[in-house]
Design an enzyme around this catalytic site. Structure first.
Site, short mmCIF file in Angstrom:
data_model
loop_
_atom_site.label_atom_id
_atom_site.label_comp_id
_atom_site.label_asym_id
_atom_site.label_seq_id
_atom_site.Cartn_x
_atom_site.Cartn_y
_atom_site.Cartn_z
N GLY A 111 -36.50 -18.50 25.64
CA GLY A 111 -37.07 -19.15 26.81
C GLY A 111 -36.24 -20.32 27.33
O GLY A 111 -36.61 -20.95 28.32
N HIS A 112 -35.12 -20.65 26.70
CA HIS A 112 -34.35 -21.84 27.07
C HIS A 112 -32.87 -21.50 27.13
O HIS A 112 -32.13 -21.89 26.23
CB HIS A 112 -34.59 -22.95 26.05
CG HIS A 112 -34.21 -24.31 26.53
ND1 HIS A 112 -32.93 -24.83 26.40
CD2 HIS A 112 -34.94 -25.28 27.13
CE1 HIS A 112 -32.91 -26.06 26.88
NE2 HIS A 112 -34.10 -26.36 27.32
N PHE A 113 -32.36 -20.94 28.03
CA PHE A 113 -32.92 -20.27 29.20
C PHE A 113 -32.49 -18.82 29.10
O PHE A 113 -31.36 -18.56 28.69
CB PHE A 113 -32.40 -20.92 30.47
CG PHE A 113 -32.73 -22.39 30.56
CD1 PHE A 113 -33.99 -22.79 30.95
CD2 PHE A 113 -31.79 -23.34 30.20
CE1 PHE A 113 -34.29 -24.15 31.04
CE2 PHE A 113 -32.09 -24.70 30.28
CZ PHE A 113 -33.35 -25.11 30.69
N VAL A 154 -29.13 -22.39 26.33
CA VAL A 154 -28.69 -23.74 25.97
C VAL A 154 -29.63 -24.26 24.89
O VAL A 154 -30.86 -24.15 25.02
CB VAL A 154 -28.74 -24.68 27.21
CG1 VAL A 154 -28.40 -26.11 26.82
CG2 VAL A 154 -27.81 -24.18 28.31
#
EC number: 4.2.1.59
Length: 145
Positions: A47-49, A54
């Protein structure tokens, strides 16, 4: 040098939150150098990203705090199994200088700058290939559980 099996004796964290893979240098009551191998398989990259992975800055700070925690425990000659825990109680002057991405080897450095009544203060740095990724002053508290 400490491998992950020995690190697990000094940190209560487990997958997916153990963020120190190896200790390469430790000078009791002074400093530590460790590292975290960052891979695309880290759960936070979902989810990041999704299209531009990252490592979250808060997890870089947590990784530095975990390295500092090993230094603190080893310096006190304690382990969590002795009924002690090392709480992360603060971070000051946190700065992020470059993103940390899959494939990076995040070097974690912590130096003790003060200790008073079980509150430890560390000057910490995280680098990738010699480039500063993050720096912060981190505080931890040694408490009985």
């Amino acid at each position: 040098m400490m491998d992950v099996n020995e690190i697990r004796q000094y940190l209560p964290h487990r997958y997916p939150f153990l963020l120190v893979d190896r200790i390469v240098e430790i000078n009791l009551n002074d400093s530590i150098i460790a590292y975290k191998n960052v891979t695309i398989n880290e759960p936070f990259f979902n989810g990041h990203f999704p299209n531009h992975p990252v490592m979250p800055g808060v997890l870089i700070i947590e990784a530095m705090a975990q390295a500092a925690g090993v230094l603190g425990f080893k310096s006190m000659d304690k382990k969590p199994e002795d009924g002690s825990i090392y709480y992360f109680v603060g971070a000051d002057n946190a700065r992020f200088k470059r993103p940390v991405v899959p494939g990076d080897r995040l070097q974690l450095e912590a130096k003790i700058i003060a200790e008073k009544r079980g509150i430890w203060k560390f000057e910490c740095r995280a680098t990738v290939d010699g480039q500063l990724a993050c720096s912060a002053t981190i505080m931890c508290a040694d408490r009985k559980i």
